[in-house]
Design a protein around this motif. Structure first.
Motif, PDB file in Angstrom:
ATOM      1  N   HIS A   1      25.804 -13.603  36.437  1.00 48.94           N
ATOM      2  CA  HIS A   1      26.524 -12.315  35.818  1.00 48.94           C
ATOM      3  C   HIS A   1      28.016 -13.111  35.167  1.00 48.94           C
ATOM      4  CE1 HIS A   1      24.454 -10.032  38.842  1.00 48.94           C
ATOM      5  NE2 HIS A   1      24.705 -11.139  39.768  1.00 48.94           N
ATOM      6  N   ARG A   2      27.571 -13.797  34.294  1.00 47.90           N
ATOM      7  CA  ARG A   2      28.747 -14.500  33.798  1.00 47.90           C
ATOM      8  C   ARG A   2      29.563 -13.860  32.859  1.00 47.90           C
ATOM      9  NH1 ARG A   2      25.679 -19.062  29.513  1.00 47.90           N
ATOM     10  NH2 ARG A   2      24.494 -16.942  28.253  1.00 47.90           N
TER      11      ARG A   2
ATOM     12  N   GLY B   1      15.624 -24.857  25.350  1.00 51.46           N
ATOM     13  CA  GLY B   1      16.966 -24.807  25.835  1.00 51.46           C
ATOM     14  C   GLY B   1      17.106 -24.169  27.255  1.00 51.46           C
ATOM     15  N   ILE B   2      16.176 -24.548  27.826  1.00 55.69           N
ATOM     16  CA  ILE B   2      15.837 -24.401  29.366  1.00 55.69           C
ATOM     17  C   ILE B   2      17.394 -24.907  30.298  1.00 55.69           C
ATOM     18  CG2 ILE B   2      14.951 -24.537  31.662  1.00 55.69           C
ATOM     19  CD1 ILE B   2      12.232 -24.787  29.917  1.00 55.69           C
ATOM     20  N   ASP B   3      17.809 -26.049  29.739  1.00 55.92           N
ATOM     21  CA  ASP B   3      18.890 -26.749  30.433  1.00 55.92           C
ATOM     22  C   ASP B   3      19.952 -25.882  30.649  1.00 55.92           C
ATOM     23  OD1 ASP B   3      18.716 -27.463  27.877  1.00 55.92           O
ATOM     24  OD2 ASP B   3      20.119 -29.055  28.073  1.00 55.92           O
ATOM     25  N   GLU B   4      20.306 -25.211  29.532  1.00 58.96           N
ATOM     26  CA  GLU B   4      21.532 -24.359  29.557  1.00 58.96           C
ATOM     27  C   GLU B   4      21.243 -22.945  29.562  1.00 58.96           C
ATOM     28  OE1 GLU B   4      23.915 -25.189  26.154  1.00 58.96           O
ATOM     29  OE2 GLU B   4      24.612 -27.252  26.903  1.00 58.96           O
ATOM     30  N   SER B   5      20.322 -22.389  28.910  1.00 55.83           N
ATOM     31  CA  SER B   5      19.975 -20.829  28.956  1.00 55.83           C
ATOM     32  C   SER B   5      19.450 -20.223  30.260  1.00 55.83           C
ATOM     33  CB  SER B   5      19.342 -20.518  27.788  1.00 55.83           C
ATOM     34  OG  SER B   5      18.187 -21.114  27.956  1.00 55.83           O
ATOM     35  N   LYS B   6      18.441 -20.922  30.685  1.00 55.85           N
ATOM     36  CA  LYS B   6      17.693 -20.343  31.702  1.00 55.85           C
ATOM     37  C   LYS B   6      18.391 -20.913  33.097  1.00 55.85           C
ATOM     38  CE  LYS B   6      14.643 -18.475  29.157  1.00 55.85           C
ATOM     39  NZ  LYS B   6      14.479 -16.951  29.013  1.00 55.85           N
ATOM     40  N   PHE B   7      18.881 -22.262  33.012  1.00 58.51           N
ATOM     41  CA  PHE B   7      19.160 -22.888  34.380  1.00 58.51           C
ATOM     42  C   PHE B   7      20.829 -22.229  34.698  1.00 58.51           C
ATOM     43  CE2 PHE B   7      20.166 -27.286  36.747  1.00 58.51           C
ATOM     44  CZ  PHE B   7      19.469 -26.694  37.735  1.00 58.51           C
TER      45      PHE B   7
ATOM     46  N   SER C   1      26.570 -26.987  31.289  1.00 60.75           N
ATOM     47  CA  SER C   1      26.460 -28.032  30.106  1.00 60.75           C
ATOM     48  C   SER C   1      25.450 -29.217  30.146  1.00 60.75           C
ATOM     49  CB  SER C   1      27.904 -28.807  30.088  1.00 60.75           C
ATOM     50  OG  SER C   1      28.330 -29.268  31.443  1.00 60.75           O
ATOM     51  N   GLY C   2      24.687 -28.792  29.110  1.00 62.30           N
ATOM     52  CA  GLY C   2      23.155 -29.720  28.935  1.00 62.30           C
ATOM     53  C   GLY C   2      23.878 -30.881  28.716  1.00 62.30           C
TER      54      GLY C   2
END
Length: 303
Positions: free
Chosen positions: A183-184, A170-176, A137-138
């Motif tokens: 494997h969410r 959106g690195i804080d949510e998508s990439k991180f 959660s960013g």
């Protein structure tokens, strides 16, 4: 048992939003959590003791980031700082001495009683705590203050190029998120199996706190009827739909902007974009008697 200490780090440049005094008042009622801003906005007169400010310019902050990360970080707009969140623990590790956790997040938020959700049991058990069920959660995420987690952002493929890119990605949510939950989309039993291959996937907590109104996901009761009237009083955050149930915080992003609204709604202005005035109650009255947050903005709690 020692109380785990938390420092939330937020670089913010430009101009304080109209609700900043109400944000800070909700911080005041969480005195055992600390906030640290890097900003050119100045220290608001209403800032409580647990919120500190380091004054710097956006240009100097970009130079600091470039030096610490050994990259060319030179975005044209401060919104790019959202992509920097996973690296804040490393960039500002000198400020983290003595803290058990570091956190990142946003300021389009009003906090409830954070420690009612971030209990000592939770903080002892988990190294990463996200307030969404299936991703980081960013707007509020905690990581244990250790070398491993301060450097976890380096597990993001091509992180240098992503941060040097001028666009917000959106690195804080998508990439991180993929560092800790690659494997969410798999069933939980299979996620547990995959976690044996990486310590970053263990001792992590993804628990939806139902903080973001008008998001595409259902509310806790399974409906799409997100509460539209929220009440803050003496640190307690409730709403018009859920009785006395308290919430960790309200993330009012989708009232403020139409950028992240569900696609069918993005062509229309968001609720607050239509307002001539956002704040309709003085902070001294709001701090004493409480206040309401709704599509009408910030109003007296009994309005």
């Amino acid at each position: 048992m020692k109380t785990a200490s938390i420092l939330k780090i937020i670089p913010y440049f430009g101009k304080w939003p109209a609700w900043i005094d109400f944000y800070l008042e909700s911080c005041r009622h969480n005195p055992d959590i600390s906030w640290l801003f890097y900003t050119d906005c100045g220290r608001p007169p209403t800032a409580p003791a647990n919120v500190q400010f380091i004054e710097t310019t956006f240009e100097d902050y970009k130079k600091l980031v470039s030096t610490r990360l050994d990259i060319d970080f030179n975005p044209t707009h401060p919104y790019k700082l959202c992509d920097l969140k996973p690296a804040l623990g490393f960039i500002h590790q000198d400020q983290l001495t003595g803290y058990d956790f570091f956190a990142f997040g946003d300021i389009d938020i009003i906090y409830g009683k954070l420690r009612a959700f971030l209990t000592e049991h939770v903080l002892q058990k988990y190294n990463v705590i996200s307030n969404h069920e299936r991703r980081i959660s960013g707007h509020f995420c905690l990581l244990r203050n250790s070398e491993k987690y301060r450097n976890a952002f380096r597990k993001i493929p091509h992180w240098q190029q992503l941060l040097e890119n001028d666009q917000h990605l959106g690195i804080d949510e998508s990439k991180f998120s993929k560092v800790f939950l690659p494997h969410r989309k798999h069933p939980k039993w299979l996620q547990c199996f995959w976690s044996l291959s990486s310590s970053y996937q263990r001792n992590t907590l993804y628990k939806e706190q139902y903080s973001t109104i008008l998001s595409p996901m259902p509310w806790w009761d399974g409906s799409m009827n997100h509460p539209q009237q929220w009440f803050w009083q003496n640190g307690k955050l409730t709403n018009s739909s859920d009785g006395e149930r308290e919430f960790m915080y309200l993330h009012f992003m989708n009232w403020k902007s139409n950028t992240w609204l569900p696609k069918p709604l993005r062509n229309e202005p968001s609720a607050w974009m239509k307002l001539d005035k956002l704040v309709h109650v003085a902070i001294d009255i709001g701090a004493k008697e409480g206040f309401k947050i709704s599509p009408e903005g910030f109003t007296a709690i009994n309005s």
